[in-house]
Structure formats: structure tokens, C-alpha cells
Design a protein around this motif. Structure first.
Motif, PDB file in Angstrom:
ATOM      1  N   GLU A  23      -1.051  -4.415   2.326  1.00  0.00           N
ATOM      2  CA  GLU A  23      -0.604  -3.557   1.229  1.00  0.00           C
ATOM      3  C   GLU A  23       0.209  -2.375   1.774  1.00  0.00           C
ATOM      4  OE1 GLU A  23      -3.436  -2.481  -2.189  1.00  0.00           O
ATOM      5  OE2 GLU A  23      -3.477  -0.704  -0.919  1.00  0.00           O
ATOM      6  N   GLU A  26       3.593  -3.611   3.066  1.00  0.00           N
ATOM      7  CA  GLU A  26       4.520  -3.892   1.971  1.00  0.00           C
ATOM      8  C   GLU A  26       5.092  -2.617   1.359  1.00  0.00           C
ATOM      9  OE1 GLU A  26       2.332  -6.341  -0.717  1.00  0.00           O
ATOM     10  OE2 GLU A  26       2.201  -8.029   0.692  1.00  0.00           O
ATOM     11  N   LYS A  27       4.285  -1.573   1.354  1.00  0.00           N
ATOM     12  CA  LYS A  27       4.737  -0.298   0.787  1.00  0.00           C
ATOM     13  C   LYS A  27       5.502   0.567   1.801  1.00  0.00           C
ATOM     14  CE  LYS A  27       0.992   0.144  -2.619  1.00  0.00           C
ATOM     15  NZ  LYS A  27      -0.178   0.957  -3.039  1.00  0.00           N
TER      16      LYS A  27
END
Length: 356
Positions: A23, A26-27
Motif C-alpha cells: 500500500e 503504491e502511494k
């Protein structure tokens, strides 16, 4: 076959670790500037989530550092001009004492044999002591200290600073922040993360002590002294480029624990500990090292291995269950079993079946 790590730290990783790691990737979180607004928000979220989970009062400050051992050094440097007093019943409480001595202080200790706890009612703190140091859960021997005992001492010495190492107790064991002036831990145990992040939590009395020492010309360290850490934390930053990955993941795991509920985590920990100790108390091949039940840790369970630990460890590893050897002088005489929120009770049962 995937191994289950019942080691005492590093230990079994949190089941959501991979998801949270990806996560963040991806950010693009691990590439952001540590002086930017986005990092400030991340920092503030993790601090807020941690304070909520551990019930940390608003007037305590949270600092992100490298490890719990670094925290020991910082606490001594910033809170002691001359004298500290240490409750020592194993290798890690002894480390706290030795650090004070190596920093040129004059520490004293109340020592008991490994596997034993303390009678705080019969303990006197030497005159002139500036800091009293406790290890809430001695990872080397599996002995716990209840906050009620620390509280009884604090009532006798309200003006003395109290520091508590909560490394292998948190988030399971509660902390009385009316008694503890500073606490610290690292993330590779109860939070199921890779090592590399320490958390130091201090109140204003500790900050004021460090400022007085500095004003008197006492060395309180440099980049990571309390005033420097406080100044950066006030801006939701760290003095240097931080471990952004770990700070982010810690915040997400705190969110997970908040959603699950601390009471549920404590309930599950108690159930697993009861299962483990019941097995040890009924199996002479693996007797519990800590004989007094009131001193037994719920998160680090230590068993004696009269025939040696190597064979036991190998037997368990052959079935996919990884436990720790004894610590230091007990390396070949004990096994240590971690009991943290990531450990499932079914895995505990299966592991004990292998030991039968």
C-alpha cells in the motif's frame, strides 16, 4: 511448509504487513520528503493512533528513534546527572544498568536471580537517585513486573523520575502513565514488524530535566537529545531522515489493533499463555523456568530443557515451528516462546502437540 515464528523478537510478522507494505509502495510514501506536508500528516496519524491504542495522555511526547537500546542511552543521558537505580533480573534490565555505567554515571542496582521478581515493599531507593529504571517484561527470562508494584514505589518517591522498558510487554500490558515518566519499546515484538524503529514516550518532567542538565553544562547527547527530538516532533518531523516505511506501517498496525480492540488482544494473549503454562506445568520434560506464577510473563514464556535446547528447537523446526533458544548463559538450557498478537491459538495447540 510455511514456518510459524514463535521467536521473541523478531517474531511472526503481522498478517497485514505485506498489504501495508505494498500500500505504501503504491502511494509512493517511501519516497516522500521527510520535511514535507505529506510526511507531517503521516507522522501525526501514527502518533495519534499509537496514543489512542496505548492510552498515552496528551501531555506525553512520542519520539521515533532507532531502537529500544538507543532509548536506554537517551533516557540516561537526558534524565541523569549522577545517580540512577535499576531493578535487574535478566540480561536486558542489566543492559540498562550497564549503559548508565558506561555513560559515566553512578548507577546502583537491586538484583535478584534470573527467573525471580521483586518485592518492592522491601526495597529502598538510595538518597539522591534521579531516575529509577524498570523492565516491565524481562525478555531473557520471562519475568514480568506489575504496574501496581511500580506504583507503590512511586508513592514513596513522587519527585523521582521513573523509566519503564515495555519492549516485550506492549501492547498487551497496560502502563500507568501517572507512575511512568517515560517508557520505550521497539516494533519487532508485539507489533509484528521488522526491526529498525524504536519508540520513546516521555512527559514534560523528563524534558525539563534534560533542559536543566544542559543548562548546567552536562552532556545530554547531540542530535537525539530530548530538546532536539521535541523541537522536531512539534513540527511532526524527526531530526534526521527517518524510517518512513516503519513509521507508516506502525500507524496502520495501530489502526488494525484499534479496530480489533485491545481487550480482545489481551483476552487472546491470556488464553494462549494459559495453554502454554498448563502444558509446561504438566510436562516434566519442559518445566516453566519462572516458578512463581505471579511473576510469569504472558508474552514471553520460558521453558527449561533438561536434555538441552538444541534437540527441542530442531524437532519443532522440523514441523515448521520456530522458537528461540535461551538467552546468554541459558542458551542451551531454555527455549523461549513468544506470545504476541500475531500468534494464533490453533498454532499454539499444534506446536504443543509436536512437543508431547
Amino acid at each position: 511448509m510455511k514456518n510459524v515464528f514463535f521467536t521473541v523478537g523478531p517474531t511472526q510478522t503481522h498478517p497485514k504487513l505485506g498489504e501495508y507494505l505494498n500500500e505504501g509502495l503504491e502511494k509512493g510514501i517511501y519516497s516522500i520528503s521527510h520535511r514535507g506536508k505529506e510526511f507531517g500528516g503521516l507522522f501525526a496519524h501514527t502518533v495519534s493512533s499509537l496514543k489512542t491504542l496505548l492510552k498515552i495522555p496528551p501531555d506525553f511526547h512520542v519520539f521515533f528513534i532507532g531502537s529500544a537500546t538507543e532509548a536506554m542511552e537517551l533516557v540516561v543521558e537526558n534524565c541523569v546527572e549522577d545517580k540512577s537505580f535499576h531493578f535487574v533480573n535478566g540480561a536486558f534490565s542489566k543492559r540498562f544498568f550497564q549503559i548508565a555505567r558506561e555513560l559515566g554515571k553512578h548507577p546502583e542496582e537491586c538484583g535478584v536471580p534470573a527467573g525471580e521478581g521483586f518485592d518492592f515493599q522491601k526495597t529502598s531507593i538510595p538518597k539522591g537517585t534521579e531516575l529509577v529504571c524498570f523492565t516491565q517484561n524481562e525478555t531473557s527470562t520471562g519475568v514480568k513486573i506489575e504496574m501496581s508494584g511500580i506504583r507503590a514505589l512511586k508513592l514513596k518517591h513522587p519527585d523521582t523520575l521513573f523509566a519503564v522498558d515495555i519492549v516485550s510487554a506492549t501492547p498487551y500490558a497496560p502502563v500507568d502513565y501517572g507512575v511512568a515518566d517515560c517508557v520505550f519499546f521497539s516494533v519487532q515484538k508485539g507489533f509484528g514488524m521488522p526491526s529498525g524503529l524504536g519508540i520513546l514516550i516521555v512527559n514534560d518532567r523528563c524534558i525539563q530535566k534534560s533542559q536543566v542538565l544542559h543548562g548546567n553544562g552536562i552532556n545530554i547527547g547531540s542530535f537525539h537529545n530530548f530538546p532536539a527530538l521535541l523541537k522536531s516532533a512539534g513540527k511532526n518531523q524527526t531530526p534526521e531522515t527517518p524510517n518512513t516505511l516503519a513509521i507508516y506501517i506502525l500507524g496502520r498496525i495501530c489502526d488494525f489493533y484499534l479496530e480489533k480492540g485491545l481487550k480482545q488482544i489481551q483476552k487472546e494473549t491470556d488464553e494462549k499463555a494459559a495453554l502454554l503454562y498448563a502444558f509446561l506445568d504438566n510436562n516434566p520434560r519442559y518445566p516453566a523456568f519462572v516458578k512463581n506464577e505471579t511473576w510469569r510473563s504472558k508474552t514471553v514464556i520460558v521453558a527449561e530443557t533438561p536434555e538441552g535446547s538444541a534437540g527441542v528447537i530442531k524437532k519443532l523446526a522440523g514441523q515448521g515451528y520456530i522458537v528461540g533458544a535461551g538467552y546468554g548463559e541459558f542458551k542451551d538450557k531454555h527455549i523461549r516462546i513468544g506470545n504476541f498478537p500475531m500468534h494464533e491459538i490453533e498454532d499454539v495447540r499444534k506446536m504443543l502437540k509436536v512437543l508431547e
